[in-house]
Design an enzyme around this catalytic site. Structure first.
Site, PDB file in Angstrom:
ATOM      1  N   ARG A  62       1.133  -9.967  -6.826  1.00 37.29           N
ATOM      2  CA  ARG A  62       2.070 -10.926  -6.238  1.00 37.29           C
ATOM      3  C   ARG A  62       2.529 -11.931  -7.301  1.00 37.29           C
ATOM      4  O   ARG A  62       3.701 -12.294  -7.376  1.00 37.29           O
ATOM      5  CB  ARG A  62       1.403 -11.658  -5.057  1.00 37.29           C
ATOM      6  CG  ARG A  62       1.222 -10.768  -3.845  1.00 37.29           C
ATOM      7  CD  ARG A  62       0.874 -11.575  -2.601  1.00 37.29           C
ATOM      8  NE  ARG A  62      -0.541 -11.873  -2.475  1.00 37.29           N
ATOM      9  CZ  ARG A  62      -1.391 -11.208  -1.693  1.00 37.29           C
ATOM     10  NH1 ARG A  62      -0.981 -10.197  -0.962  1.00 37.29           N
ATOM     11  NH2 ARG A  62      -2.655 -11.562  -1.623  1.00 37.29           N
ATOM     12  N   PHE A  79       6.328  -3.089   4.115  1.00 36.04           N
ATOM     13  CA  PHE A  79       4.912  -3.174   4.502  1.00 36.04           C
ATOM     14  C   PHE A  79       4.427  -4.596   4.188  1.00 36.04           C
ATOM     15  O   PHE A  79       3.440  -4.807   3.497  1.00 36.04           O
ATOM     16  CB  PHE A  79       4.070  -2.130   3.762  1.00 36.04           C
ATOM     17  CG  PHE A  79       4.582  -0.719   3.904  1.00 36.04           C
ATOM     18  CD1 PHE A  79       4.272   0.053   5.025  1.00 36.04           C
ATOM     19  CD2 PHE A  79       5.405  -0.162   2.922  1.00 36.04           C
ATOM     20  CE1 PHE A  79       4.752   1.349   5.163  1.00 36.04           C
ATOM     21  CE2 PHE A  79       5.891   1.135   3.055  1.00 36.04           C
ATOM     22  CZ  PHE A  79       5.564   1.900   4.175  1.00 36.04           C
ATOM     23  N   ASP A 112       7.925  -4.893   8.391  1.00 40.37           N
ATOM     24  CA  ASP A 112       6.606  -4.371   8.778  1.00 40.37           C
ATOM     25  C   ASP A 112       6.698  -3.933  10.228  1.00 40.37           C
ATOM     26  O   ASP A 112       7.439  -4.507  11.014  1.00 40.37           O
ATOM     27  CB  ASP A 112       5.535  -5.463   8.627  1.00 40.37           C
ATOM     28  CG  ASP A 112       4.124  -4.892   8.606  1.00 40.37           C
ATOM     29  OD1 ASP A 112       3.513  -4.849   7.526  1.00 40.37           O
ATOM     30  OD2 ASP A 112       3.625  -4.469   9.677  1.00 40.37           O
ATOM     31  N   SER A 113       5.922  -2.878  10.584  1.00 34.41           N
ATOM     32  CA  SER A 113       6.000  -2.387  11.963  1.00 34.41           C
ATOM     33  C   SER A 113       5.226  -3.268  12.935  1.00 34.41           C
ATOM     34  O   SER A 113       5.416  -3.163  14.142  1.00 34.41           O
ATOM     35  CB  SER A 113       5.493  -0.948  12.032  1.00 34.41           C
ATOM     36  OG  SER A 113       4.213  -0.877  11.453  1.00 34.41           O
ATOM     37  N   ASP A 169       4.334  -1.384  -0.495  1.00 31.78           N
ATOM     38  CA  ASP A 169       2.872  -1.534  -0.446  1.00 31.78           C
ATOM     39  C   ASP A 169       2.321  -0.968   0.860  1.00 31.78           C
ATOM     40  O   ASP A 169       1.842  -1.708   1.720  1.00 31.78           O
ATOM     41  CB  ASP A 169       2.505  -3.028  -0.590  1.00 31.78           C
ATOM     42  CG  ASP A 169       1.001  -3.241  -0.688  1.00 31.78           C
ATOM     43  OD1 ASP A 169       0.280  -2.298  -1.079  1.00 31.78           O
ATOM     44  OD2 ASP A 169       0.529  -4.354  -0.367  1.00 31.78           O
ATOM     45  N   CYS A 224      -3.106   2.247  -2.140  1.00 30.07           N
ATOM     46  CA  CYS A 224      -4.484   1.755  -1.986  1.00 30.07           C
ATOM     47  C   CYS A 224      -5.392   2.847  -1.442  1.00 30.07           C
ATOM     48  O   CYS A 224      -6.505   2.580  -1.016  1.00 30.07           O
ATOM     49  CB  CYS A 224      -4.517   0.514  -1.098  1.00 30.07           C
ATOM     50  SG  CYS A 224      -3.905   0.806   0.559  1.00 30.07           S
TER      51      CYS A 224
HETATM   52  N1  SAH Z   1       1.688  -6.112   1.142  1.00 31.09           N
HETATM   53  C1  SAH Z   1       0.885  -6.722   2.171  1.00 31.09           C
HETATM   54  C2  SAH Z   1      -0.194  -5.806   2.696  1.00 31.09           C
HETATM   55  C3  SAH Z   1       0.301  -4.505   3.303  1.00 31.09           C
HETATM   56  S1  SAH Z   1      -0.830  -3.736   4.363  1.00 31.09           S
HETATM   57  C4  SAH Z   1       0.297  -8.028   1.645  1.00 31.09           C
HETATM   58  O1  SAH Z   1       0.423  -8.309   0.434  1.00 31.09           O
HETATM   59  O2  SAH Z   1      -0.263  -8.787   2.423  1.00 31.09           O
HETATM   60  C5  SAH Z   1       0.123  -2.471   5.069  1.00 31.09           C
HETATM   61  C6  SAH Z   1       1.077  -2.932   6.179  1.00 31.09           C
HETATM   62  O3  SAH Z   1       1.889  -1.827   6.516  1.00 31.09           O
HETATM   63  C7  SAH Z   1       0.444  -3.396   7.468  1.00 31.09           C
HETATM   64  O4  SAH Z   1       0.873  -4.700   7.751  1.00 31.09           O
HETATM   65  C8  SAH Z   1       0.986  -2.431   8.550  1.00 31.09           C
HETATM   66  O5  SAH Z   1       1.309  -3.089   9.769  1.00 31.09           O
HETATM   67  C9  SAH Z   1       2.219  -1.913   7.900  1.00 31.09           C
HETATM   68  N2  SAH Z   1       2.709  -0.571   8.282  1.00 31.09           N
HETATM   69  C10 SAH Z   1       1.990   0.569   8.382  1.00 31.09           C
HETATM   70  N3  SAH Z   1       2.808   1.621   8.601  1.00 31.09           N
HETATM   71  C11 SAH Z   1       4.068   1.137   8.651  1.00 31.09           C
HETATM   72  C12 SAH Z   1       5.359   1.725   8.830  1.00 31.09           C
HETATM   73  N4  SAH Z   1       5.511   3.052   8.991  1.00 31.09           N
HETATM   74  N5  SAH Z   1       6.442   0.922   8.795  1.00 31.09           N
HETATM   75  C13 SAH Z   1       6.308  -0.411   8.641  1.00 31.09           C
HETATM   76  N6  SAH Z   1       5.116  -1.014   8.431  1.00 31.09           N
HETATM   77  C14 SAH Z   1       4.014  -0.249   8.447  1.00 31.09           C
END
Ligand code: SAH
Length: 394
Positions: A212, A228, A250-251, A298, A338
């Protein structure tokens, strides 16, 4: 006297390499012991080689927390207090500052404490017990962490390990005092609300702190898409670094709402920051070409098991291909995996495949990994799970 597991004669190498997982095939016999009991591991000559948590019935029957040929009082509280204190001091020396009060205090095998995750959010510590052996030490762990000056300690057992190892600790406060429902933290000066009770994992993705910070260096004046986005980690850094605007996708509705709250906490709202509760794959499909200078990808761990690796590979490739096809010429992609099952090498190959299919020239400008509060036990490389590439796409 602690009970013993005797290793088979041909298994000395296991000990030399100090890998903390002992598989059932390595033992001469499996004594009838309780789940999570602390045991001694001895070689075929009956010499002490290690202490471990026992897990009968599992493929990994023992998780070593100490390799040693001289006896230690591993049942003593002082032993565990020291282990936790050492981990704390590393973070105090190299990480904690007036700008940062959120970090991982114990990273399981990476801190020679299999089965325990402890994350610090300001004055709240969130524990995750991954195995029974760690859970049985709950009272000692809570006491040791309180002695470091933390009043509020919350335990959150992972559902999967509850199924695997009959975990007993329900989610809730384990400190004498009950703390708040949510807590505000600082990370490199950025402010975040962490909902450790309802949020994913222990509430925040601490492992991406350095990535970040790196994004911030690229963000000034840029149009940024953070996919994400969870509660807006990358988004807030880009906003504070004076991005032209940031879109978070994000979903999860609740994550999106919290990302808006976090943006507001740092002084940003629409149109500088807009957040969309949507599937990322759909969003990338309908997104216009050239809409963004920077895209962050991510995703969650697509490959949780070796079997799901092929699907995961496809998922990563599709995601990266879409971003490469559509990013503005000269744009930057921050891409991550990850999944512990996807090695750095494989991840690089997947990104190579996406680049080749996109037909664009791609440079790797930087490579990232988990922060220093997620240390990797050199004998347990599986612990290095987070891989990132910063790509420039011509
Ligand atoms: N980058 C973030 C962490 C990401 S964790 C940070 O720095 O805090 C992964 C995220 O992906 C989760 O919040 C989850 O809700 C989301 N997610 C999972 N599958 C998804 C999809 N198909 N579309 C959108 N979001 C998704």
């Amino acid at each position: 006297m602690l009970k013993q597991i005797i290793l088979r004669k041909d298994k000395d190498r296991v000990i030399h390499n100090k890998h903390p997982w002992i598989f059932s095939g390595a033992a001469e016999s499996l004594p009838p012991l309780e789940e999570g009991e602390i045991i001694q591991i001895v070689n075929h000559e009956r010499q002490l080689v290690a202490y471990a948590f026992y897990a009968p019935g599992n493929q990994i029957i023992a998780r070593v927390f100490e390799f040693t040929s001289s006896p230690k009082d591993v049942n003593a509280k002082a032993y565990w207090v020291q282990k936790i204190r050492t981990a704390f001091e590393i973070r105090q020396s190299f990480l904690v500052s007036e700008q940062t009060n959120a970090y991982r205090l114990i990273h399981a095998e990476g801190d020679f404490f299999p089965g325990l995750i402890a994350d610090v959010y300001n004055n709240v510590v969130v524990l995750q017990f991954l195995i029974k052996g760690a859970e049985r030490l709950q009272a000692i762990i809570v006491d040791a962490i309180s002695r470091l000056g933390f009043e509020y300690i919350f335990a959150k057992s992972k559902k999967v390990s509850q199924l695997l190892e009959n975990m007993d600790i329900p989610t809730g406060w384990v400190s004498k005092m009950q703390g708040p429902d949510r807590v505000e933290v600082l990370e490199n000066g950025a402010r975040f609300i962490v909902d450790f009770q309802e949020g994913q994992k222990t509430g925040f993705f601490l492992d991406q702190r350095d990535a970040r910070a790196l994004l911030a260096e690229f963000s000034a004046g840029k149009k940024v898409l953070n996919t994400f986005s969870y509660t807006g980690g990358f988004s807030i850094y880009a906003l504070l670094a004076e991005a032209e605007f940031v879109h978070s996708v994000d979903s999860s509705e609740s994550a999106i709402m919290l990302s808006e709250e976090n943006a507001a906490l740092n002084g940003f709202g629409a149109p500088k920051h807009e957040a969309f509760a949507e599937d990322v794959f759909d969003y990338l499909k309908k997104m216009e070409h050239g809409a963004y200078d920077i895209i962050v990808l991510d995703p969650p761990a697509f490959a949780k098991t070796a079997k799901s690796l092929i699907n995961a590979t496809r998922g990563y490739k599709e995601l990266n291909l879409k971003a490469m096809q559509k990013i503005k010429p000269g744009g930057i992609i921050f891409t991550f995996s990850c999944s512990q099952k996807v090695s750095r090498d494989l991840f690089r190959k997947i990104i190579f495949g996406a680049a080749a299919d996109s037909g664009r020239n791609v440079r790797i400008l930087a490579q990232t990994t988990q922060g220093l509060d997620h240390p990797v036990n050199i004998y347990h490389p599986e612990n290095e799970y987070l891989k990132g590439l910063v790509l420039q796409v011509e």
